[in-house]
Design a protein around this motif. Structure first.
Motif, PDB file in Angstrom:
ATOM      1  N   MET A  67       0.800  -1.219   0.000  1.00 21.92           N
ATOM      2  CA  MET A  67       0.000   0.000   0.000  1.00 21.92           C
ATOM      3  C   MET A  67       0.841   1.282   0.000  1.00 21.92           C
ATOM      4  O   MET A  67       0.316   2.385  -0.155  1.00 21.92           O
ATOM      5  N   GLU A  68       2.144   1.144   0.217  1.00 25.71           N
ATOM      6  CA  GLU A  68       2.992   2.335   0.248  1.00 25.71           C
ATOM      7  C   GLU A  68       2.975   3.093  -1.071  1.00 25.71           C
ATOM      8  O   GLU A  68       3.265   4.300  -1.106  1.00 25.71           O
ATOM      9  N   ARG A  69       2.600   2.420  -2.142  1.00 27.02           N
ATOM     10  CA  ARG A  69       2.556   3.075  -3.451  1.00 27.02           C
ATOM     11  C   ARG A  69       1.549   4.225  -3.471  1.00 27.02           C
ATOM     12  O   ARG A  69       1.612   5.106  -4.333  1.00 27.02           O
ATOM     13  N   LEU A  70       0.624   4.230  -2.509  1.00 27.00           N
ATOM     14  CA  LEU A  70      -0.380   5.283  -2.451  1.00 27.00           C
ATOM     15  C   LEU A  70       0.157   6.595  -1.873  1.00 27.00           C
ATOM     16  O   LEU A  70      -0.464   7.640  -2.025  1.00 27.00           O
ATOM     17  N   VAL A  71       1.285   6.513  -1.206  1.00 26.30           N
ATOM     18  CA  VAL A  71       1.865   7.714  -0.598  1.00 26.30           C
ATOM     19  C   VAL A  71       2.457   8.602  -1.685  1.00 26.30           C
ATOM     20  O   VAL A  71       3.104   8.129  -2.623  1.00 26.30           O
ATOM     21  N   ARG A  72       2.234   9.895  -1.583  1.00 26.35           N
ATOM     22  CA  ARG A  72       2.782  10.847  -2.554  1.00 26.35           C
ATOM     23  C   ARG A  72       4.306  10.746  -2.596  1.00 26.35           C
ATOM     24  O   ARG A  72       4.964  10.565  -1.567  1.00 26.35           O
ATOM     25  N   SER A  73       4.864  10.910  -3.772  1.00 25.85           N
ATOM     26  CA  SER A  73       6.304  10.723  -3.964  1.00 25.85           C
ATOM     27  C   SER A  73       7.128  11.682  -3.114  1.00 25.85           C
ATOM     28  O   SER A  73       8.222  11.326  -2.649  1.00 25.85           O
ATOM     29  N   CYS A  74       6.620  12.893  -2.853  1.00 24.56           N
ATOM     30  CA  CYS A  74       7.411  13.874  -2.101  1.00 24.56           C
ATOM     31  C   CYS A  74       7.551  13.492  -0.628  1.00 24.56           C
ATOM     32  O   CYS A  74       8.363  14.082   0.090  1.00 24.56           O
TER      33      CYS A  74
END
Length: 351
Positions: free
Chosen positions: A1-8
């Protein structure tokens, strides 16, 4: 689910100073010189404490959303200006960015400096452009104006964190004359500088001056920030702000703290004395400072190395490695109590 976190936010973030607990254990002592976070070592004013104790009795009710008690106290103290508040200076910065910046717009920041400006701008999807200072850490006004002309917000901290130096009112005025957006002037340490930027507010409709109760008023733990803003901005700032962010205990304590001018004056005098003492007594170069801290060049050591060695001896200071654009051979040291300052001088000179 970490892919949902914004890249910044997948790396980086604000870097905190070393805390006292682990250092005390390592040094074998409960008495730690806490000189890492630019705090006032004196307890809050008795007037602020009494007001906070009274306010907590009604903490079952939501606070006043307009923080009238604090705004009225600020107007009585400074004069007929327009004020907004926030949860620390961070809250003011975050709400200002939310009010003004659309995704893709530019925020220009005079750097190296406090990292949260960039973090708050990134949260709004802004394009953050650091504008390097000169070799002596003075502001490159030509470069700041050049980048600032295309920016929605230009950010300038004076006196600057972590370098300690202030920018003249004339240089600030030149930036205001040239840019089309808003200049956010962070004055968290201005009480220690003797410079008055407030007259510029009468002339410029694009100037916001942020201040805090964390330093000179000894209220860092209550998180109280405020800003002088042009009248046109205040209603929009209020719309963008998170409801009820300033709690009633903090607001009451801050309003009362303004009445105790002697409390603030004592620490200002302490800072003035010890800035000179640090410069005279340390074996390492101390940069000129207008703030309640100094930046020290500890080369050939690194900042991280010195922080660890001093922590083992019961002294907490801040490494400047996390400040973008600053070489890793500086530490930032707050002015503390006499015994803390003496211990720092002795232990740093012993390296």
């Amino acid at each position: 689910m970490e892919r949902l976190v914004r890249s910044c936010y997948r790396q980086g973030g604000y870097v905190f100073a070393k805390k006292a607990g682990g250092s005390a254990h390592g040094a074998g002592s409960d008495r730690i010189a806490r000189l890492a976070s630019n705090e006032n070592p004196e307890a809050p004013s008795p007037a602020a404490v009494a007001a906070a104790q009274q306010a907590v009795l009604t903490a079952n009710r939501y606070p006043d959303e307009r923080v009238d008690v604090l705004v009225a106290a600020l107007r009585a103290y400074y004069g007929d200006y327009t004020f907004v508040t926030g949860v620390g200076m961070d809250g003011v910065i975050e709400t200002l960015m939310r009010t003004l910046v659309d995704p893709g717009e530019t925020v220009a920041i005079s750097a190296p400096t406090f990292s949260f400006y960039g973090l708050a701008a990134q949260a709004q999807g802004a394009k953050v452009v650091p504008v390097p200072r000169r070799a002596d850490f003075s502001v490159d006004t030509d470069a700041l104006v050049r980048v600032g002309k295309a920016a929605k917000i230009v950010v300038l901290c004076t006196p600057n964190n972590p370098t300690g130096n202030a920018t003249s009112a004339d240089d600030v005025q030149r930036v205001l004359d040239e840019i089309k957006g808003v200049l956010f002037l962070d004055n968290a340490y201005v009480e220690f500088s003797g410079i008055d930027y407030l007259p510029l507010l009468r002339k410029y409709e694009n100037l916001v001056i942020g201040r805090t109760f964390s330093k000179v008023h000894s209220l860092a733990g209550l998180r109280i920030g405020y800003a002088f803003v042009p009248a046109w901005l205040q209603p929009f700032y209020m719309r963008a702000g998170t409801p009820f962010t300033m709690n009633s205990v903090s607001a009451a304590a801050a309003a009362a703290a303004l009445s105790d001018k002697e409390h603030a004056a004592r620490y200002i005098t302490q800072v003035q004395v010890w800035r000179k003492r640090f410069s005279a007594a340390l074996k390492f170069p101390v940069l000129p400072s207008d703030a309640n801290f100094v930046m020290v060049d500890v080369a050939p050591h690194t900042g991280d190395e010195v922080v660890e060695k001093l922590a083992a001896r019961g002294v907490l200071v801040r490494s400047c490695r996390s400040f973008t654009g600053l070489a890793d051979h500086y530490i930032r040291v707050s002015v503390g109590e006499d015994w803390e300052n003496e211990l720092f001088i002795r232990e740093l000179n012993a390296l």
